[in-house]
Design a protein around this motif. Structure first.
Motif, PDB file in Angstrom:
ATOM      1  N   ALA A 154      -3.463  -4.841   2.035  1.00 40.99           N
ATOM      2  CA  ALA A 154      -4.480  -3.893   1.559  1.00 40.99           C
ATOM      3  C   ALA A 154      -5.833  -4.583   1.467  1.00 40.99           C
ATOM      4  N   LYS A 155      -5.854  -5.770   0.913  1.00 39.71           N
ATOM      5  CA  LYS A 155      -7.104  -6.522   0.784  1.00 39.71           C
ATOM      6  C   LYS A 155      -7.701  -6.814   2.159  1.00 39.71           C
ATOM      7  N   ASP A 156      -6.862  -7.292   3.085  1.00 38.28           N
ATOM      8  CA  ASP A 156      -7.330  -7.630   4.432  1.00 38.28           C
ATOM      9  C   ASP A 156      -7.826  -6.394   5.191  1.00 38.28           C
ATOM     10  N   ALA A 157      -7.250  -5.237   4.885  1.00 37.88           N
ATOM     11  CA  ALA A 157      -7.647  -3.994   5.557  1.00 37.88           C
ATOM     12  C   ALA A 157      -8.847  -3.330   4.871  1.00 37.88           C
ATOM     13  N   GLY A 158      -9.239  -3.870   3.730  1.00 35.21           N
ATOM     14  CA  GLY A 158     -10.360  -3.283   3.007  1.00 35.21           C
ATOM     15  C   GLY A 158      -9.987  -2.000   2.277  1.00 35.21           C
ATOM     16  N   LEU A 159      -8.716  -1.904   1.885  1.00 39.68           N
ATOM     17  CA  LEU A 159      -8.211  -0.726   1.185  1.00 39.68           C
ATOM     18  C   LEU A 159      -7.663  -1.134  -0.178  1.00 39.68           C
ATOM     19  N   GLY A 160      -7.578  -0.181  -1.080  1.00 41.06           N
ATOM     20  CA  GLY A 160      -6.859  -0.414  -2.321  1.00 41.06           C
ATOM     21  C   GLY A 160      -5.368  -0.379  -2.039  1.00 41.06           C
ATOM     22  N   ARG A 161      -4.594  -1.047  -2.861  1.00 46.98           N
ATOM     23  CA  ARG A 161      -3.144  -1.085  -2.655  1.00 46.98           C
ATOM     24  C   ARG A 161      -2.552   0.320  -2.689  1.00 46.98           C
ATOM     25  N   GLU A 162      -2.970   1.129  -3.652  1.00 48.87           N
ATOM     26  CA  GLU A 162      -2.468   2.505  -3.745  1.00 48.87           C
ATOM     27  C   GLU A 162      -2.863   3.326  -2.520  1.00 48.87           C
ATOM     28  N   SER A 163      -4.060   3.103  -2.009  1.00 47.39           N
ATOM     29  CA  SER A 163      -4.509   3.812  -0.807  1.00 47.39           C
ATOM     30  C   SER A 163      -3.650   3.434   0.392  1.00 47.39           C
ATOM     31  N   LEU A 164      -3.269   2.172   0.462  1.00 49.49           N
ATOM     32  CA  LEU A 164      -2.406   1.729   1.562  1.00 49.49           C
ATOM     33  C   LEU A 164      -1.039   2.401   1.466  1.00 49.49           C
ATOM     34  N   TYR A 165      -0.465   2.433   0.273  1.00 48.97           N
ATOM     35  CA  TYR A 165       0.817   3.114   0.098  1.00 48.97           C
ATOM     36  C   TYR A 165       0.715   4.585   0.516  1.00 48.97           C
ATOM     37  N   LYS A 166      -0.349   5.262   0.103  1.00 50.73           N
ATOM     38  CA  LYS A 166      -0.532   6.678   0.446  1.00 50.73           C
ATOM     39  C   LYS A 166      -0.716   6.873   1.941  1.00 50.73           C
ATOM     40  N   ALA A 167      -1.476   5.992   2.583  1.00 51.34           N
ATOM     41  CA  ALA A 167      -1.735   6.121   4.021  1.00 51.34           C
ATOM     42  C   ALA A 167      -0.471   5.935   4.847  1.00 51.34           C
ATOM     43  N   LEU A 168       0.464   5.128   4.347  1.00 54.05           N
ATOM     44  CA  LEU A 168       1.674   4.829   5.109  1.00 54.05           C
ATOM     45  C   LEU A 168       2.892   5.600   4.620  1.00 54.05           C
ATOM     46  N   ALA A 169       2.699   6.522   3.700  1.00 53.29           N
ATOM     47  CA  ALA A 169       3.803   7.312   3.162  1.00 53.29           C
ATOM     48  C   ALA A 169       4.313   8.296   4.216  1.00 53.29           C
ATOM     49  N   PRO A 170       5.601   8.649   4.151  1.00 49.07           N
ATOM     50  CA  PRO A 170       6.131   9.645   5.086  1.00 49.07           C
ATOM     51  C   PRO A 170       5.346  10.950   4.995  1.00 49.07           C
ATOM     52  N   GLY A 171       4.977  11.492   6.148  1.00 53.06           N
ATOM     53  CA  GLY A 171       4.231  12.740   6.204  1.00 53.06           C
ATOM     54  C   GLY A 171       2.729  12.585   6.033  1.00 53.06           C
ATOM     55  N   ALA A 172       2.265  11.382   5.774  1.00 56.58           N
ATOM     56  CA  ALA A 172       0.825  11.156   5.618  1.00 56.58           C
ATOM     57  C   ALA A 172       0.130  11.369   6.956  1.00 56.58           C
ATOM     58  N   LYS A 173      -1.118  11.717   6.874  1.00 57.94           N
ATOM     59  CA  LYS A 173      -1.936  11.902   8.080  1.00 57.94           C
ATOM     60  C   LYS A 173      -3.181  11.028   7.949  1.00 57.94           C
ATOM     61  N   PRO A 174      -3.006   9.699   8.036  1.00 53.98           N
ATOM     62  CA  PRO A 174      -4.168   8.821   7.876  1.00 53.98           C
ATOM     63  C   PRO A 174      -5.120   8.945   9.059  1.00 53.98           C
ATOM     64  N   ARG A 175      -6.378   8.644   8.803  1.00 56.40           N
ATOM     65  CA  ARG A 175      -7.362   8.630   9.882  1.00 56.40           C
ATOM     66  C   ARG A 175      -7.013   7.489  10.834  1.00 56.40           C
ATOM     67  N   PHE A 176      -7.414   7.663  12.086  1.00 55.25           N
ATOM     68  CA  PHE A 176      -7.112   6.650  13.091  1.00 55.25           C
ATOM     69  C   PHE A 176      -7.759   5.317  12.742  1.00 55.25           C
ATOM     70  N   ASP A 177      -8.971   5.344  12.178  1.00 52.74           N
ATOM     71  CA  ASP A 177      -9.623   4.087  11.820  1.00 52.74           C
ATOM     72  C   ASP A 177      -8.854   3.368  10.716  1.00 52.74           C
ATOM     73  N   THR A 178      -8.191   4.113   9.844  1.00 50.54           N
ATOM     74  CA  THR A 178      -7.355   3.490   8.811  1.00 50.54           C
ATOM     75  C   THR A 178      -6.156   2.802   9.450  1.00 50.54           C
TER      76      THR A 178
END
Length: 99
Positions: A58-82
């Motif tokens: 999360a730190k290396d990606a410039g995201l919060g840890r919770e944001s990373l969990y949400k982005a990679l959760a089943p059914g999530a629709k993260p942006r391509f840049d994420t």
């Protein structure tokens, strides 16, 4: 104790336990990308992130840890840049080949 009375305890399969080096991670990602399933891709990125440590990824990606969990959760629709930021943080690079 007879063999029929011995109880075997099986652990749930966790791909992150087997992603111990860059070669294994590359093979895993290649297999997942060949399947062309976006949910499976998010699951694979999540497995790799857990193997490498979610907080550090999360730190290396410039995201919060919770944001990373949400982005990679089943059914999530993260942006391509994420997805690209996470892949970069994991040391994974996507490439294109003729179909």
């Amino acid at each position: 104790m007879s063999p029929s009375k011995i109880k075997t305890k099986l652990l749930p399969f966790d791909a992150a336990r087997y992603l111990t080096d860059d070669e294994a991670i590359a093979e895993y990602m290649t297999a997942v990308l060949d399947i062309e399933d976006t949910d499976l891709l998010l699951l694979a990125l999540s497995d790799i992130a857990r193997a490498k440590g979610m907080a550090q990824v999360a730190k290396d990606a410039g995201l919060g840890r919770e944001s990373l969990y949400k982005a990679l959760a089943p059914g999530a629709k993260p942006r391509f840049d994420t997805v690209l930021k996470v892949a970069r943080a994991l040391g994974v690079k996507f490439s294109a080949h003729p179909a």
